[in-house]
Write an enzyme that holds these catalytic residues in place. Sequence first.
Site, PDB file in Angstrom:
ATOM      1  N   GLU A 141       0.850  -1.197   0.000  1.00  0.00           N
ATOM      2  CA  GLU A 141       0.000   0.000   0.000  1.00  0.00           C
ATOM      3  C   GLU A 141       0.886   1.248   0.000  1.00  0.00           C
ATOM      4  OE1 GLU A 141      -3.175  -0.098   2.790  1.00  0.00           O
ATOM      5  OE2 GLU A 141      -3.762  -2.120   2.154  1.00  0.00           O
ATOM      6  N   ARG A 282      37.799  -8.174 -28.242  1.00  0.00           N
ATOM      7  CA  ARG A 282      37.880  -6.714 -28.293  1.00  0.00           C
ATOM      8  C   ARG A 282      39.332  -6.256 -28.152  1.00  0.00           C
ATOM      9  NH1 ARG A 282      35.036  -2.369 -30.105  1.00  0.00           N
ATOM     10  NH2 ARG A 282      35.208  -0.568 -28.700  1.00  0.00           N
ATOM     11  N   GLN A 350      29.978  -2.629 -17.957  1.00  0.00           N
ATOM     12  CA  GLN A 350      31.265  -1.938 -17.920  1.00  0.00           C
ATOM     13  C   GLN A 350      32.239  -2.555 -18.923  1.00  0.00           C
ATOM     14  OE1 GLN A 350      31.370   0.724 -16.215  1.00  0.00           O
ATOM     15  NE2 GLN A 350      33.498   1.297 -16.588  1.00  0.00           N
ATOM     16  N   GLU A 377       9.214  -7.832  -3.594  1.00  0.00           N
ATOM     17  CA  GLU A 377       9.145  -9.022  -2.739  1.00  0.00           C
ATOM     18  C   GLU A 377      10.108  -8.908  -1.547  1.00  0.00           C
ATOM     19  OE1 GLU A 377       8.346 -12.636  -4.644  1.00  0.00           O
ATOM     20  OE2 GLU A 377       7.278 -11.643  -6.257  1.00  0.00           O
TER      21      GLU A 377
HETATM   22  C1  LIG Z   1      25.547   7.397 -24.295  1.00  0.00           C
HETATM   23  C2  LIG Z   1      26.945   7.604 -24.822  1.00  0.00           C
HETATM   24  C3  LIG Z   1      27.325   8.831 -25.325  1.00  0.00           C
HETATM   25  C4  LIG Z   1      28.610   9.024 -25.833  1.00  0.00           C
HETATM   26  N1  LIG Z   1      28.949  10.228 -26.384  1.00  0.00           N
HETATM   27  C5  LIG Z   1      30.165  10.375 -27.007  1.00  0.00           C
HETATM   28  C6  LIG Z   1      30.501  11.576 -27.688  1.00  0.00           C
HETATM   29  O1  LIG Z   1      29.742  12.531 -27.706  1.00  0.00           O
HETATM   30  N2  LIG Z   1      31.675  11.643 -28.336  1.00  0.00           N
HETATM   31  C7  LIG Z   1      32.564  10.613 -28.351  1.00  0.00           C
HETATM   32  O2  LIG Z   1      33.629  10.728 -28.964  1.00  0.00           O
HETATM   33  N3  LIG Z   1      32.271   9.435 -27.700  1.00  0.00           N
HETATM   34  C8  LIG Z   1      31.099   9.306 -27.032  1.00  0.00           C
HETATM   35  N4  LIG Z   1      30.784   8.114 -26.374  1.00  0.00           N
HETATM   36  C9  LIG Z   1      31.747   7.029 -26.402  1.00  0.00           C
HETATM   37  C10 LIG Z   1      32.435   6.808 -25.050  1.00  0.00           C
HETATM   38  O3  LIG Z   1      33.439   7.761 -24.853  1.00  0.00           O
HETATM   39  C11 LIG Z   1      33.008   5.389 -25.114  1.00  0.00           C
HETATM   40  O4  LIG Z   1      31.905   4.519 -24.976  1.00  0.00           O
HETATM   41  C12 LIG Z   1      34.060   5.130 -24.042  1.00  0.00           C
HETATM   42  O5  LIG Z   1      35.232   5.827 -24.330  1.00  0.00           O
HETATM   43  C13 LIG Z   1      34.425   3.649 -23.954  1.00  0.00           C
HETATM   44  O6  LIG Z   1      34.778   3.154 -25.210  1.00  0.00           O
HETATM   45  P1  LIG Z   1      34.057   1.869 -25.789  1.00  0.00           P
HETATM   46  O7  LIG Z   1      32.623   1.956 -25.552  1.00  0.00           O
HETATM   47  O8  LIG Z   1      34.526   1.648 -27.165  1.00  0.00           O
HETATM   48  O9  LIG Z   1      34.616   0.717 -24.859  1.00  0.00           O
HETATM   49  P2  LIG Z   1      36.016  -0.042 -24.987  1.00  0.00           P
HETATM   50  O10 LIG Z   1      37.105   0.896 -25.287  1.00  0.00           O
HETATM   51  O11 LIG Z   1      35.826  -1.233 -25.847  1.00  0.00           O
HETATM   52  O12 LIG Z   1      36.176  -0.517 -23.495  1.00  0.00           O
HETATM   53  C14 LIG Z   1      35.254  -1.429 -22.933  1.00  0.00           C
HETATM   54  C15 LIG Z   1      35.577  -1.611 -21.474  1.00  0.00           C
HETATM   55  O13 LIG Z   1      36.837  -2.219 -21.358  1.00  0.00           O
HETATM   56  C16 LIG Z   1      37.528  -1.772 -20.212  1.00  0.00           C
HETATM   57  N5  LIG Z   1      38.855  -1.276 -20.616  1.00  0.00           N
HETATM   58  C17 LIG Z   1      39.177  -0.562 -21.719  1.00  0.00           C
HETATM   59  N6  LIG Z   1      40.498  -0.355 -21.775  1.00  0.00           N
HETATM   60  C18 LIG Z   1      41.027  -0.944 -20.694  1.00  0.00           C
HETATM   61  C19 LIG Z   1      42.348  -1.082 -20.172  1.00  0.00           C
HETATM   62  N7  LIG Z   1      43.406  -0.559 -20.789  1.00  0.00           N
HETATM   63  N8  LIG Z   1      42.515  -1.769 -19.033  1.00  0.00           N
HETATM   64  C20 LIG Z   1      41.465  -2.297 -18.393  1.00  0.00           C
HETATM   65  N9  LIG Z   1      40.198  -2.194 -18.838  1.00  0.00           N
HETATM   66  C21 LIG Z   1      39.989  -1.541 -19.965  1.00  0.00           C
HETATM   67  C22 LIG Z   1      36.634  -0.742 -19.558  1.00  0.00           C
HETATM   68  O14 LIG Z   1      35.920  -1.388 -18.556  1.00  0.00           O
HETATM   69  C23 LIG Z   1      35.695  -0.330 -20.661  1.00  0.00           C
HETATM   70  O15 LIG Z   1      34.447   0.071 -20.178  1.00  0.00           O
HETATM   71  C24 LIG Z   1      29.532   7.939 -25.822  1.00  0.00           C
HETATM   72  C25 LIG Z   1      29.156   6.728 -25.275  1.00  0.00           C
HETATM   73  C26 LIG Z   1      27.876   6.529 -24.801  1.00  0.00           C
HETATM   74  C27 LIG Z   1      27.493   5.211 -24.226  1.00  0.00           C
HETATM   75  C1  LIG Z   2       7.732  -2.635 -10.113  1.00  0.00           C
HETATM   76  C2  LIG Z   2       7.168  -3.098  -8.830  1.00  0.00           C
HETATM   77  C3  LIG Z   2       6.254  -4.152  -8.827  1.00  0.00           C
HETATM   78  C4  LIG Z   2       5.671  -4.579  -7.629  1.00  0.00           C
HETATM   79  N1  LIG Z   2       4.719  -5.569  -7.654  1.00  0.00           N
HETATM   80  C5  LIG Z   2       4.025  -5.857  -6.497  1.00  0.00           C
HETATM   81  C6  LIG Z   2       2.938  -6.782  -6.494  1.00  0.00           C
HETATM   82  O1  LIG Z   2       2.627  -7.386  -7.528  1.00  0.00           O
HETATM   83  N2  LIG Z   2       2.250  -6.981  -5.340  1.00  0.00           N
HETATM   84  C7  LIG Z   2       2.587  -6.334  -4.178  1.00  0.00           C
HETATM   85  O2  LIG Z   2       1.940  -6.530  -3.182  1.00  0.00           O
HETATM   86  N3  LIG Z   2       3.617  -5.489  -4.151  1.00  0.00           N
HETATM   87  C8  LIG Z   2       4.337  -5.212  -5.277  1.00  0.00           C
HETATM   88  N4  LIG Z   2       5.381  -4.328  -5.240  1.00  0.00           N
HETATM   89  C9  LIG Z   2       5.682  -3.645  -3.999  1.00  0.00           C
HETATM   90  C10 LIG Z   2       6.953  -4.082  -3.329  1.00  0.00           C
HETATM   91  O3  LIG Z   2       6.788  -5.314  -2.697  1.00  0.00           O
HETATM   92  C11 LIG Z   2       7.337  -2.958  -2.362  1.00  0.00           C
HETATM   93  O4  LIG Z   2       7.814  -1.895  -3.153  1.00  0.00           O
HETATM   94  C12 LIG Z   2       8.352  -3.372  -1.357  1.00  0.00           C
HETATM   95  O5  LIG Z   2       7.807  -4.313  -0.474  1.00  0.00           O
HETATM   96  C13 LIG Z   2       8.859  -2.167  -0.565  1.00  0.00           C
HETATM   97  O6  LIG Z   2       7.799  -1.424  -0.075  1.00  0.00           O
HETATM   98  P1  LIG Z   2       7.744   0.178  -0.326  1.00  0.00           P
HETATM   99  O7  LIG Z   2       8.002   0.416  -1.756  1.00  0.00           O
HETATM  100  O8  LIG Z   2       6.500   0.677   0.223  1.00  0.00           O
HETATM  101  O9  LIG Z   2       8.962   0.729   0.487  1.00  0.00           O
HETATM  102  P2  LIG Z   2       9.013   1.034   2.054  1.00  0.00           P
HETATM  103  O10 LIG Z   2       8.372  -0.045   2.804  1.00  0.00           O
HETATM  104  O11 LIG Z   2       8.562   2.411   2.249  1.00  0.00           O
HETATM  105  O12 LIG Z   2      10.575   0.970   2.272  1.00  0.00           O
HETATM  106  C14 LIG Z   2      11.449   1.907   1.622  1.00  0.00           C
HETATM  107  C15 LIG Z   2      12.861   1.507   1.888  1.00  0.00           C
HETATM  108  O13 LIG Z   2      13.141   1.612   3.264  1.00  0.00           O
HETATM  109  C16 LIG Z   2      14.038   0.624   3.663  1.00  0.00           C
HETATM  110  N5  LIG Z   2      13.463  -0.130   4.786  1.00  0.00           N
HETATM  111  C17 LIG Z   2      12.180  -0.510   4.949  1.00  0.00           C
HETATM  112  N6  LIG Z   2      12.037  -1.173   6.103  1.00  0.00           N
HETATM  113  C18 LIG Z   2      13.250  -1.206   6.684  1.00  0.00           C
HETATM  114  C19 LIG Z   2      13.779  -1.749   7.886  1.00  0.00           C
HETATM  115  N7  LIG Z   2      12.976  -2.400   8.733  1.00  0.00           N
HETATM  116  N8  LIG Z   2      15.088  -1.583   8.159  1.00  0.00           N
HETATM  117  C20 LIG Z   2      15.897  -0.942   7.312  1.00  0.00           C
HETATM  118  N9  LIG Z   2      15.479  -0.406   6.159  1.00  0.00           N
HETATM  119  C21 LIG Z   2      14.159  -0.541   5.850  1.00  0.00           C
HETATM  120  C22 LIG Z   2      14.337  -0.215   2.452  1.00  0.00           C
HETATM  121  O14 LIG Z   2      15.549   0.221   1.848  1.00  0.00           O
HETATM  122  C23 LIG Z   2      13.191   0.078   1.534  1.00  0.00           C
HETATM  123  O15 LIG Z   2      13.533  -0.064   0.183  1.00  0.00           O
HETATM  124  C24 LIG Z   2       6.029  -3.945  -6.423  1.00  0.00           C
HETATM  125  C25 LIG Z   2       6.979  -2.921  -6.438  1.00  0.00           C
HETATM  126  C26 LIG Z   2       7.555  -2.507  -7.604  1.00  0.00           C
HETATM  127  C27 LIG Z   2       8.555  -1.409  -7.570  1.00  0.00           C
END
Ligand SMILES: Cc1cc2nc3c(=O)[nH]c(=O)nc-3n(C[C@H](O)[C@H](O)[C@H](O)COP(=O)(O)OP(=O)(O)OC[C@H]3O[C@@H](n4cnc5c(N)ncnc54)[C@H](O)[C@@H]3O)c2cc1C
Ligand SMILES: Cc1cc2nc3c(=O)[nH]c(=O)nc-3n(C[C@H](O)[C@H](O)[C@H](O)COP(=O)(O)OP(=O)(O)OC[C@H]3O[C@@H](n4cnc5c(N)ncnc54)[C@H](O)[C@@H]3O)c2cc1C
Lengths: 402, 249
Positions: A141, A282, A350, A377
């Site tokens: 609720e 890659r 990532q 849940e």
């Molecule tokens: C929504 C969005 C908007 C973007 N906008 C722009 C933009 O405006 N202009 C632009 O030029 N680009 C843009 N990008 C590209 C962005 O800069 C690249 O996605 C980013 O540089 C990572 O390159 P990649 O996706 O080719 O991943 P990759 O280079 O293939 O790397 C993949 C993963 O490998 C890991 N990794 C890479 N190298 C190493 C290493 N040496 N050692 C360890 N781990 C490594 C990292 O976890 C990385 O995430 C955009 C990307 C997104 C998703």
């Molecule tokens: C997409 C979606 C589908 C769902 N479908 C169903 C469904 O089919 N039927 C149904 O009955 N419900 C459904 N739910 C509800 C779901 O079970 C509740 O969202 C969930 O139980 C949490 O309740 P709340 O959102 O009211 O958060 P709250 O009870 O307000 O809690 C908020 C936050 O407070 C923290 N918190 C709460 N209690 C404690 C505690 N005792 N100690 C420490 N931290 C605490 C937790 O981080 C929690 O996330 C759905 C929810 C979503 C988002």
Amino acid sequence: MTCEDEGNHYGFTLSDELIMIRNQVRRFMREEVKPIEDKLPHDATHCSPEDEARLRGVAEDMGLGRLNVPPEYGGQDNDCLIRCIVNEEASKCRLGGYRPALGAIRRGPPNVIWRGTDEQIHKYGIPCVEGDMTGYMAITEPTGGSDPRNNIQTRAVKKGDKWILNGRKMWITYAGDSDWGVLFARSKESENGRPPEITAFIIEPSFPGISFEKIPVIRPLYPYEIVLEDCEVPEENVLGEIGGGFGMAEHWLVAGRMPYAAGCIGMAQEALDMACGWVKQRDSQRGILADKQAIQWMIADSEVELQAARMLVYEAAAMSDRGENAKVHASVCKLFGTETAFRVVDRAIQMFGGMGVAQEMPLERWLRELRIKRIGEGPSEVHRMVIARNKLKNTDGGVYFG
Amino acid sequence: MKVLVPVKRVIDYNVKVRVKSDGTGVETANVKMSMNPFDEIGIEAALRLKEAGSAEEVIAVSIGVAQCQETIRTALAMGADRGVLVETEEGAEPLAVAKILKAIIEKEGPEIVILGKQAIDDDSNQTGQMLSALLGWSQATFASNIELGDGTADITREVDGGLETIKVKLPVVVTTDLRLNEPRYASLPNIMKAKKKPIDKMSPADLGVDMTPRLKTLSVVEPSKREGGVKVESVEELVEKLRNEAKVI
Ligand SMILES: Cc1cc2nc3c(=O)[nH]c(=O)nc-3n(C[C@H](O)[C@H](O)[C@H](O)COP(=O)(O)OP(=O)(O)OC[C@H]3O[C@@H](n4cnc5c(N)ncnc54)[C@H](O)[C@@H]3O)c2cc1C
Ligand SMILES: Cc1cc2nc3c(=O)[nH]c(=O)nc-3n(C[C@H](O)[C@H](O)[C@H](O)COP(=O)(O)OP(=O)(O)OC[C@H]3O[C@@H](n4cnc5c(N)ncnc54)[C@H](O)[C@@H]3O)c2cc1C
């Protein structure tokens, strides 16, 4: 000193039968589900009714149409582990988070219906297994979902041969699209320090005084708000005992937690496997990504955590199948399974870099859906509370402090 | 009438096969194993004969290591009635397998034996042919359709030029092609029932078969890597490349 018996439950192996079931579901996913899924839009919530009917036919021939159904109605007893194995594999698809195998494997009615009267079972339960009827569970609720016993403010008052319900339910999945639901309401206020009494009602959308409204959320399958204004529920639609609602809600929640975690683990395993394929091809600075330690550690941590998460699920499911009380173990596997799966999919994104967030891949959709799995849940914090309370209750200080 | 179907345990067809680093064979440790897909088709064909009332019993036979029992269980879960496991070391050769099968067939007396046309691990395409020669039975390889008559069978074969239908006398050795059928899924209830179906175990010595290898593997190597393709701009360039690079025209 008291210490909870740890039990002789380590070194778990799956039976040959379960491995065979898993192989069958894997083949089904590859040969039947994938080709249909490939043609669906990224955020689709279901496939066409024709495709779904065909997939269901195959799944039914595979004997997967009556999971979570008691033996009297064609299912089998103690099938929690089977449901986990099936759900883990069936969730390895784009729609896996909320429609495993594109709906081929029936969700089945909320299990509490089997605790109903013969009339209720035949009117609401069986048609969910043999026909196209569906049901939902309405617990949460606006006042909160974490503490249903006190959060449930919807009031049920008996008037003649009807119950009159007033209040609101929030976030109820499938509510507006189903034939019936089980709704929990307060039928008696708390008295002399005793908690309020909760009763379960079977409600239909045609009952006077009920309305539904979609709530847009991070996942494409939107849940609903239910508003009850003097909603009239016939007496015969009380499910179980008057005042027995809380136990029933818990029965549903606990039984669902292991397959719930298993499904999350399935998506995350697929994400990790995809990432492994990607990093091996890659090119990166002087080599391939798979040779970078930063990548290898992400892979290692993910693999270890997924193995552990899966073992926790099997353990809880096997306990439940043995007829033991698995409530705390269910919380353990729900907490660790959902948190792990989210972390692993995040790491997979990532490793894919920009491609990870592209809608060409299922990863970003899985991340959004897994985000909800940490709240739905029972949020992680509530499961931690259950686990900690149980641990504290049973542990007094070990050898040196006991 | 009994139908006997040999089922081989092979590396699963979805696994990327890797050659062992010492070149003595392929890596099978920690690799997923399954029933040879052509044998699944064989089981399906046998089950359909049983369901049509033409056969009374379907027997699945596997020859190999102890784990072949899992392969037999898969056949039983699909619907075969019972299994026979002949335990041998890994890598039994086609001729030895054919001899073992002959011995079992003489004991069991099936009228139809359905094998896969080949196993996807060594692609030998020999066992069925050798078996029919050893038994002196009719032979119908690469079957894409089986029609049973009175003491005969009409079998459609997939040959290079198209389809060929032959009439053979029973008993017959059939080998399956891919298009014969689409094997069913083993259903959950049948998987559970398979546990209770019997599997007879024996050794080649029990059947009086000498397993001494007659073949020697010299080395196993990975296929050479395929080069990535290129796009050409014009017909002239294509012809030029075919002539000077590929040297095919
Ligand atoms: C929504 C969005 C908007 C973007 N906008 C722009 C933009 O405006 N202009 C632009 O030029 N680009 C843009 N990008 C590209 C962005 O800069 C690249 O996605 C980013 O540089 C990572 O390159 P990649 O996706 O080719 O991943 P990759 O280079 O293939 O790397 C993949 C993963 O490998 C890991 N990794 C890479 N190298 C190493 C290493 N040496 N050692 C360890 N781990 C490594 C990292 O976890 C990385 O995430 C955009 C990307 C997104 C998703
Ligand atoms: C997409 C979606 C589908 C769902 N479908 C169903 C469904 O089919 N039927 C149904 O009955 N419900 C459904 N739910 C509800 C779901 O079970 C509740 O969202 C969930 O139980 C949490 O309740 P709340 O959102 O009211 O958060 P709250 O009870 O307000 O809690 C908020 C936050 O407070 C923290 N918190 C709460 N209690 C404690 C505690 N005792 N100690 C420490 N931290 C605490 C937790 O981080 C929690 O996330 C759905 C929810 C979503 C988002």
